[in-house]
Design a protein around this motif. Structure first.
Motif, mmCIF file in Angstrom:
data_model
loop_
_atom_site.group_PDB
_atom_site.id
_atom_site.type_symbol
_atom_site.label_atom_id
_atom_site.label_comp_id
_atom_site.label_asym_id
_atom_site.label_seq_id
_atom_site.Cartn_x
_atom_site.Cartn_y
_atom_site.Cartn_z
ATOM 1 N N ALA A 177 -118.835 9.521 16.444
ATOM 2 C CA ALA A 177 -119.345 10.662 16.139
ATOM 3 C C ALA A 177 -119.483 10.686 14.852
ATOM 4 C CB ALA A 177 -118.794 11.909 16.537
ATOM 5 N N ILE A 178 -119.014 10.031 13.793
ATOM 6 C CA ILE A 178 -119.008 10.153 12.424
ATOM 7 C C ILE A 178 -120.189 9.354 11.781
ATOM 8 C CG2 ILE A 178 -117.745 9.637 10.272
ATOM 9 C CD1 ILE A 178 -116.447 11.677 12.277
ATOM 10 N N ALA A 179 -120.809 9.934 10.852
ATOM 11 C CA ALA A 179 -121.983 9.178 10.173
ATOM 12 C C ALA A 179 -121.573 8.741 8.894
ATOM 13 C CB ALA A 179 -123.177 10.116 9.749
ATOM 14 N N GLU A 180 -120.859 9.487 8.189
ATOM 15 C CA GLU A 180 -120.279 8.856 6.714
ATOM 16 C C GLU A 180 -118.980 9.792 6.509
ATOM 17 O OE1 GLU A 180 -122.964 9.515 3.304
ATOM 18 O OE2 GLU A 180 -124.379 7.763 4.256
ATOM 19 N N VAL A 181 -118.294 9.087 5.715
ATOM 20 C CA VAL A 181 -116.839 9.436 5.205
ATOM 21 C C VAL A 181 -116.967 9.509 3.620
ATOM 22 C CG1 VAL A 181 -114.283 9.241 5.158
ATOM 23 C CG2 VAL A 181 -115.780 8.681 7.361
ATOM 24 N N GLN A 182 -116.906 10.351 2.990
ATOM 25 C CA GLN A 182 -116.632 10.387 1.519
ATOM 26 C C GLN A 182 -115.234 10.700 1.166
ATOM 27 O OE1 GLN A 182 -118.254 13.801 -0.499
ATOM 28 N NE2 GLN A 182 -119.230 12.361 -2.059
ATOM 29 N N VAL A 183 -114.542 9.966 0.337
ATOM 30 C CA VAL A 183 -113.125 10.119 0.107
ATOM 31 C C VAL A 183 -113.052 10.567 -1.584
ATOM 32 C CG1 VAL A 183 -110.827 9.120 -0.165
ATOM 33 C CG2 VAL A 183 -112.322 8.622 1.861
#
Length: 496
Positions: free
Chosen positions: A208-214
């Motif tokens: 369900a995740i498109a992108e992860v920004q840290v």
């Protein structure tokens, strides 16, 4: 009963940077640039259209007297950008892929023409971040789909960034050496943190995740309420094409080998399966995306006491559901709503070692999260972003054999665990509002203001020693005639 009103992230951002704008995009991106003629003079009044190749969503801007344009608040995905003018040849730039917070500079040099032909430029435009001092990294969709994650937990992706590591469990991360409670998780621009315990409110399926920004440092105030770092997550959306996938990961006893140093093969089974589906409800207008995931994990723990040696199963069952609908009301309004459900149950907690099976409890947790978002272009240079969130988490530790005193001996622990039952219920309503205005004529300076209001209410109850606790210094059965078998300590709590 506790009531908490949080008013946070009230910010005012002023920037004075030529040819660029300070606009931290929490869930979107932008394209900007300069349009000139063959003599490199600025061209005003040229229509610039950015089109999402997956959904048909379009954002339109018109160049000012300096030839500048900006396409605000673009949803993530692949884009083309084209110019439209009655005097110059149309020109189109392809192959622009936007991620969280990307600011892509796309300049055009137009040529005079009386012929209606379009000049296509296919090379990739450089994606630069000249207007942001944020320190961090973005993990894109391709990496999320291809990287192996133990347990399929997207939070592990944060550890790919220097200075970030997981802190004790998959629900927490530690950034730049600060306490794990200092870091914040955000989903689609809204908090996914508990106000009362130090972990995420809900887990989301990896699919369900498109992108992860840290972001580890120098992030802007609208991320707010975090003195450590931010894990900023964007969920997937549907497009004009139907897409679906199914997966199954399994580990069966029949496929396991005996450990070289073990006399028998230890039992362990794990199944994780599910799928996704997404596509159009109405082409170029309304889209859906959904995912489902199920975890069935049967681990074991060992009991080793003089009177009992046994393997006890630890069953874990988790169900994840996610659904999202996006709707382009018109070229100025983009609406979205998503819902996430997370239910997990783990049995035989606190069993193992000298703790016997009747000293067990079941850990339960159910989370519901709804986020509504409205991105509105109020004018050629003004954008408004409104998000509303409703969140509920109901969790607890429930004893499997309640109502009995806990008995602790040197080689065994039996009875109801002293810190059970424990329950916590948290309800949260959050409202986030941000308004950005860009002064084109003043040299592309901008001003941004916003606020976040959060209403949080929690009921937390932990019963300690309600059933009493006996501590013995011997394993011998109690004998009224033998003082050495008497308990050395007795604990009992009363009242609420």
């Amino acid at each position: 009963m506790k009531f908490r009103l949080l008013c946070s992230s009230v910010f005012l951002l002023l920037a004075f940077l030529p040819f660029s704008v300070v606009k931290a995009q929490v869930v979107t991106a932008e394209i900007s640039g300069v349009v000139t003629d063959p003599s490199k003079s600025a061209v005003a009044g040229v229509k610039v259209v950015g089109k999402n190749l997956g959904t048909g969503f379009e954002r339109i801007s018109t160049t000012d007297e300096y030839g500048r344009y900006t396409l605000f608040a673009l949803p993530l995905g692949p884009y083309s950008v084209r110019t439209e003018s009655s005097t110059f040849k149309p020109m189109q730039r392809e192959r622009l892929t936007l991620g969280i917070g990307d600011k892509v500079e796309v300049d055009f040099t137009l040529s005079m023409s009386d012929v209606k032909e379009t000049v296509n430029v296919s090379e990739e435009a450089p994606q630069i971040q000249i207007s942001s001092a944020q320190v961090g990294k973005t993990v894109n969709t391709a990496s999320i789909d291809s990287l192996p994650l133990n347990g399929r937990d997207f939070a592990q992706l944060a550890a790919l960034v220097p200075g970030v590591r997981q802190a004790g469990s998959s629900t927490t991360v530690r950034m730049s050496g600060q306490a794990y409670t200092s870091s914040s998780f955000k989903v689609d621009g809204m908090d996914n943190d508990s106000e009362y315990v130090s972990y995420r409110q809900a887990r989301y399926s990896q699919d369900a995740i498109a992108e992860v920004q840290v972001l580890t440092n120098q992030f802007l105030p609208e991320f707010g309420r975090s003195s450590g770092g931010v894990v900023n997550v964007i969920t997937r959306s549907g497009t004009n094409d139907f897409h679906g996938r199914a997966f199954y990961y399994g580990r069966e006893d029949a496929l396991d080998a005996r450990n070289t140093f073990s006399t028998s093969k230890l039992p362990f089974e794990r199944k994780q399966y599910g799928g996704t589906a997404g596509g159009p409800i109405k082409k170029d207008k309304t889209f859906f995306f959904g995912s489902v995931e199920r975890l069935e994990d049967d681990n074991i723990t060992f009991i080793v006491t003089p009177g009992l040696s046994a393997d006890v199963p630890i069953p874990t069952r988790e169900t994840l559901l996610f659904g999202k609908v996006t709707h382009q009301l018109n070229e100025k309004n983009l609406l979205q709503v998503n819902y996430n459900f997370d239910k997990i149950t783990t049995g035989n907690q606190s069993v193992g070692g000298i703790s016997l099976p009747d000293h067990s409890f079941t850990r339960k947790s159910t989370s519901n999260n709804v986020i509504f978002g409205d991105t509105t272009l109020l004018g050629p240079t003004t954008i408004n972003e409104l998000r509303v969130q409703f969140q509920r988490r109901d969790a607890g530790n429930i004893p499997d054999m309640p109502g009995r005193p806990e008995i602790r001996r040197p080689s065994s622990i039996t009875g109801t665990p002293t810190s059970t039952p424990a329950t916590w219920l948290e309800n949260k309503v959050s409202i986030s509002e941000a308004l950005t205005h860009n002064f084109h004529a003043a040299g592309a300076h901008s001003i941004k203001a916003g606020a976040q209001l959060q209403f949080s209410r929690g009921n937390i109850l932990t019963e300690v020693y309600d059933n009493g606790q006996y501590i013995f210094a011997t394993d011998k059965p109690f004998n009224a005639a033998d003082p050495t078998t008497y308990p050395t300590q007795y604990n009992l709590s009363t009242g609420s």
